[in-house]
Write an enzyme that holds these catalytic residues in place. Structure first.
Site, PDB file in Angstrom:
ATOM      1  N   GLU A  98      12.918  10.376  -7.583  1.00 17.26           N
ATOM      2  CA  GLU A  98      12.318   9.466  -6.597  1.00 17.26           C
ATOM      3  C   GLU A  98      12.324   8.033  -7.122  1.00 17.26           C
ATOM      4  OE1 GLU A  98      11.473   8.595  -3.830  1.00 17.26           O
ATOM      5  OE2 GLU A  98      10.123   9.928  -2.738  1.00 17.26           O
ATOM      6  N   ASP A  99      12.357   7.097  -6.201  1.00 16.31           N
ATOM      7  CA  ASP A  99      12.274   5.693  -6.609  1.00 16.31           C
ATOM      8  C   ASP A  99      10.856   5.305  -6.996  1.00 16.31           C
ATOM      9  OD1 ASP A  99      11.348   5.980  -4.000  1.00 16.31           O
ATOM     10  OD2 ASP A  99      12.514   4.327  -3.164  1.00 16.31           O
ATOM     11  N   ASP A 137       3.848   6.385  -4.398  1.00 17.83           N
ATOM     12  CA  ASP A 137       2.834   5.474  -3.873  1.00 17.83           C
ATOM     13  C   ASP A 137       1.585   6.315  -3.545  1.00 17.83           C
ATOM     14  OD1 ASP A 137       1.712   3.164  -2.777  1.00 17.83           O
ATOM     15  OD2 ASP A 137       2.762   3.344  -0.884  1.00 17.83           O
ATOM     16  N   ARG A 175      17.933  -3.715  -1.258  1.00 17.71           N
ATOM     17  CA  ARG A 175      18.228  -2.568  -2.123  1.00 17.71           C
ATOM     18  C   ARG A 175      19.237  -2.934  -3.214  1.00 17.71           C
ATOM     19  NH1 ARG A 175      16.163   2.064   0.319  1.00 17.71           N
ATOM     20  NH2 ARG A 175      16.209   2.129   2.579  1.00 17.71           N
ATOM     21  N   PHE A 234       4.018  -4.775  -3.424  1.00 14.51           N
ATOM     22  CA  PHE A 234       5.182  -4.205  -2.742  1.00 14.51           C
ATOM     23  C   PHE A 234       6.442  -4.683  -3.447  1.00 14.51           C
ATOM     24  CE2 PHE A 234       8.386  -3.245   0.362  1.00 14.51           C
ATOM     25  CZ  PHE A 234       7.955  -2.021   0.847  1.00 14.51           C
TER      26      PHE A 234
HETATM   27  P1  IMP Z   1       4.303   7.799  -0.664  1.00 13.39           P
HETATM   28  O1  IMP Z   1       4.542   8.982   0.200  1.00 13.39           O
HETATM   29  O2  IMP Z   1       3.164   6.940  -0.181  1.00 13.39           O
HETATM   30  O3  IMP Z   1       4.144   8.153  -2.129  1.00 13.39           O
HETATM   31  O4  IMP Z   1       5.544   6.856  -0.461  1.00 13.39           O
HETATM   32  C1  IMP Z   1       6.648   6.919  -1.226  1.00 13.39           C
HETATM   33  C2  IMP Z   1       7.782   6.208  -0.540  1.00 13.39           C
HETATM   34  O5  IMP Z   1       7.325   5.001   0.092  1.00 13.39           O
HETATM   35  C3  IMP Z   1       8.831   5.775  -1.527  1.00 13.39           C
HETATM   36  O6  IMP Z   1       9.814   6.753  -1.680  1.00 13.39           O
HETATM   37  C4  IMP Z   1       9.356   4.503  -0.901  1.00 13.39           C
HETATM   38  O7  IMP Z   1      10.389   4.807  -0.006  1.00 13.39           O
HETATM   39  C5  IMP Z   1       8.203   3.942  -0.133  1.00 13.39           C
HETATM   40  N1  IMP Z   1       7.474   2.878  -0.877  1.00 13.39           N
HETATM   41  C6  IMP Z   1       6.239   2.926  -1.382  1.00 13.39           C
HETATM   42  N2  IMP Z   1       5.913   1.801  -2.004  1.00 13.39           N
HETATM   43  C7  IMP Z   1       6.991   0.987  -1.894  1.00 13.39           C
HETATM   44  C8  IMP Z   1       7.291  -0.346  -2.372  1.00 13.39           C
HETATM   45  O8  IMP Z   1       6.482  -1.031  -3.032  1.00 13.39           O
HETATM   46  N3  IMP Z   1       8.519  -0.817  -2.048  1.00 13.39           N
HETATM   47  C9  IMP Z   1       9.431  -0.108  -1.336  1.00 13.39           C
HETATM   48  N4  IMP Z   1       9.206   1.137  -0.897  1.00 13.39           N
HETATM   49  C10 IMP Z   1       7.995   1.681  -1.166  1.00 13.39           C
HETATM   50 MG    MG Z   2      11.829   6.591  -0.868  1.00 13.37          MG
END
Ligand code: IMP
Ligand code: MG
Length: 168
Positions: free
Chosen positions: A91-92, A95, A157, A144
């Site tokens: 995963e990138d 969050d 990206r 962010f």
């Molecule tokens: P989660 O389900 O809230 O953990 O969200 C994870 C996904 O939200 C990541 O795979 C990203 O695609 C996106 N995301 C969360 N924070 C950021 C950020 O700071 N920049 C860009 N994408 C984000």
């Molecule tokens: Mg993602």
């Protein structure tokens, strides 16, 4: 700029060494989560000098904005079975943790030998769902970020580093 391309390169190399050490004879399946993990995964696999297989899943959850809708939808599935395979989810960023916990549960239903998580970034302050990150690049503050695969509304990206995007 939050994390330079040199810092990314160095840390990704360490993660690759750790994964290679832990999975030397396991031929793990690296499952990249599109599109955000694309750049990270491309660099990471070249730092893993063992046999690995790669596959991808695509999700739609964030829409075009910067806030999670809280709803995760599978937009594209794996191309092969993972039963009895060691899986590493790539995963990138983690969050709230919702996306990755959904994905882990989804993968577990296919009876893999193991599932571990490798994430480039951890935005720990925003966590809503508990997740264990087995291989982590960097912990970052509640900002962010874009670049190195991460986007805002589909853009940025292709930045070679991680930058903070100021949003309202
Ligand atoms: P989660 O389900 O809230 O953990 O969200 C994870 C996904 O939200 C990541 O795979 C990203 O695609 C996106 N995301 C969360 N924070 C950021 C950020 O700071 N920049 C860009 N994408 C984000
Ligand atoms: Mg993602």
């Amino acid at each position: 700029m939050l994390i330079s391309d040199a810092e990314l390169r160095a840390r990704v190399a360490e993660l690759g060494r750790d994964i290679a050490r832990d999975y030397e004879h396991d031929n793990p399946v690296l499952v990249g989560v599109l599109k955000g993990a694309l750049v990270f995964m491309a660099d990471l696999i070249r730092e893993i000098p063992i046999e690995v297989t790669m596959d991808f899943m695509a999700l739609s959850s964030y829409g075009a904005g910067s806030r999670s809708s809280g709803v995760v939808k599978l937009a594209a599935d794996l191309s092969m079975p993972i039963e009895d395979r060691h899986v590493i989810l790539i995963e990138d960023i983690i969050d709230t943790g919702r996306t990755v916990s959904y994905l882990k549960r989804n993968l577990e239903t296919r009876h893999p030998k193991s599932v571990r998580l490798c994430a480039l970034l951890d935005k720990i302050e925003r966590r809503e769902v508990d997740v264990e990150i087995d291989y982590l690049g960097f912990t970052i503050p509640n900002v962010f970020v874009v670049g190195y695969g991460l986007d805002h509304a589909g853009l940025y990206r292709n930045l070679p580093h991680i930058a903070v995007l100021e949003v309202d």
